[in-house]
Enzyme design. Structure first.
Site, short mmCIF file in Angstrom:
data_model
loop_
_atom_site.label_atom_id
_atom_site.label_comp_id
_atom_site.label_asym_id
_atom_site.label_seq_id
_atom_site.Cartn_x
_atom_site.Cartn_y
_atom_site.Cartn_z
CB ALA A 290 28.09 -12.64 -0.63
N GLY B 218 31.80 -0.49 15.77
CA GLY B 218 33.17 -0.93 15.53
C GLY B 218 33.49 -1.27 14.09
CD GLN B 219 29.24 -2.72 10.57
OE1 GLN B 219 28.29 -2.17 11.10
NE2 GLN B 219 29.17 -3.20 9.35
CB THR C 253 31.79 3.87 4.76
OG1 THR C 253 31.22 5.11 5.24
CG2 THR C 253 33.25 3.78 5.19
CB CYS C 254 26.93 2.82 3.64
SG CYS C 254 26.95 2.72 5.44
CG MET D 215 26.40 -4.02 5.73
SD MET D 215 26.81 -3.20 7.29
CE MET D 215 27.32 -1.60 6.67
#
Length: 477
Positions: A190, A115-116, A49-50, A193
């Site tokens: 797009a 919650g992502q 993830t980021c 996120m």
């Protein structure tokens, strides 16, 4: 399974290092395949993830697993092993399960309670399934982690304690440049996120919502989904014009390099009307916005480094009771999962034992048939039933009890004892289980020589079932 987690996150590494280590394009798939192909690894999954990169693996050798995976991580991120070592953490067995469940509940997120992460874990599992690197063990583990995360959000108010990274970032923007409502917004990207950002901006009441993406079709689809809020897409070639017409830009692409250069931002700021600065929210890793933009006149930049600092200042300020409730759920679920896994691990051995007992009974009855040919069919049937009942009664209590004991810590030793005492063929146990019999990887005691392939500077890991003193810093949960 012997679960080993190796990774780095916003809690152990500076954002600059995370940015350099970010996996883009085909890199996640290549790292996943390389990890799964490593000699000590049976299964592998990757969560990227980021603000975190984590490898979840089933290993049969603790030292070799840590050493080979850390080298692979260095090779695929482009960060030297010497630099990575200071920021990597290792979790093993129950502590690894605890870590994953905590991650699923949002306890380890930059914004606690967001919650992502559930969607990101689901993406990690899907990739491992698509690439056939996750077997039954990791599939069950990740599915349970997703259930635990949902339970935490359903049974507690952790949602009140946390926000999405998008919401948290927009709040920081609003603090510096004024309310989001009424601003002209531009979303660059797009993906998931960016879609969340566009939806959040629409609900916040922006006056304009423009979507730009390198693949224009995806931008058009996202804009169409938000058409009721006046969203529209423009070609990526018109990014400069769209930038000049915006008050607020949220960028989150998967690009490997800078998307919004300092020169482009300077030109856009010069063409803008109004007294408020151009606000840039950069949620990409690696970052989309040129670092030099932080010093430009008429521009305010909020990026992951800014958000990490803000999150550190607010950590624990709200929702403490909910966070504690989630921690209790995690602890309970870790215990339940461990017990179920240990109990399930002994089942093939118990089945193999009963199969061997049945074969012994069958052989003895055949021998009896040869020695007493005068016995009629009814007598033979009664004898067979009697012998089978005796064997079943003798095996019932010990097999039921051993399953109960196997659910406790150290339960794997009971399966090993059964195999040794009854001289069970490992191949027979494997045939029942459908997978090789794997003795849980044991981390040797301090002082034991490490594998020669270990990267420089590694010391021996701790005693079995703990990772607190490993040179890669073990993290709570």
């Amino acid at each position: 399974m012997s679960l080993l987690v190796l990774g780095l996150s916003h809690r152990t590494a500076p954002v600059g290092l995370l940015e350099r280590a970010a996996l883009t394009g085909d890199a996640p798939r290549r790292l996943l395949h390389a990890a799964a192909a490593a000699a000590p690894v049976g299964e592998a999954a990757l969560v990227s993830t980021c603000n975190r990169i984590e490898l979840y693996t089933d290993v049969d050798k603790f030292h070799a697993g840590v050493d080979e995976l850390s080298v692979l991580l260095a090779e695929h991120t482009g960060v030297s092993i010497e630099e990575l070592t200071a920021h990597l953490y290792v979790h093993y067995e129950d502590r690894a399960v605890h870590h994953l469940f905590s991650v699923a509940c949002g306890l380890d997120s930059m914004v606690v309670g967001e919650g992502q992460i559930l969607g990101q874990l689901r993406d990690g599992l899907s990739l491992a399934q698509e690439q056939s690197t996750a077997g039954r063990g990791l599939n069950e583990l990740f599915q349970q982690a997703l259930r635990v995360g949902k339970r935490a959000h359903t049974e507690t108010g952790i949602d009140r304690a946390g926000q999405s990274l998008v919401t948290f970032g927009l709040e920081r923007v609003a603090e510096a440049t004024g309310p989001i409502a009424g601003k002209r917004a531009l979303v660059v990207g797009a993906g998931s996120m960016s879609s969340l950002a566009a939806t959040t901006l629409a609900r916040a009441g922006v006056s304009e919502l423009v979507i730009v993406n390198r693949t224009e079709d995806r931008a058009v689809r996202l804009a169409a989904a938000l058409a009721d809020h006046g969203a529209w897409a423009v070609p990526f070639a018109d990014l400069g014009s769209a930038l000049a017409g915006a008050d607020l830009v949220v960028s989150c692409t998967g690009a490997a390099g800078t998307v919004l250069s300092a020169a482009d931002i300077t030109a856009a700021a010069a063409r803008r009307s109004g007294s408020t600065p151009l606000a840039l929210l950069d949620l990409a890793m690696p970052r989309d916005v040129d670092t030099e933009a932080h010093g430009l006149d008429g521009v305010h930049v909020v990026d992951l480094e800014t958000l990490a600092e803000a999150a550190a200042q607010t950590d624990g300020a709200a929702g403490a009771l909910d966070v504690e409730a989630v921690r209790r759920i995690v602890a309970q679920e870790v215990d339940s999962f461990g017990s179920a896994q240990r109990a399930a691990a002994i089942t093939p051995t118990v089945v193999a034992l009963r199969t061997k007992a049945s074969e012994v009974v069958r052989a003895e009855l055949e021998r009896l048939d040869g020695r007493l040919p005068e016995l009629d069919a009814r007598s033979r049937s009664e004898l067979a039933q009697t012998v089978n009942r005796v064997v079943d009664k003798l095996l019932h209590s010990p097999t039921v009890r051993v399953k109960q004991l196997a659910g406790e810590p150290g339960g794997a030793s009971y399966a090993e004892a059964l195999r040794e005492l009854f001289d069970l063929d490992p191949a027979a146990v494997q045939a029942v289980a459908g997978a090789p019999v794997r003795v849980p990887a044991q981390a040797p005691t301090p002082g034991v020589a490490r594998d020669d392939r270990a990267p420089p500077g590694l010391r021996a890991p701790p005693a079995p079932r703990t990772d607190a003193q490993h040179p890669y810093r073990a993290r709570p949960g």
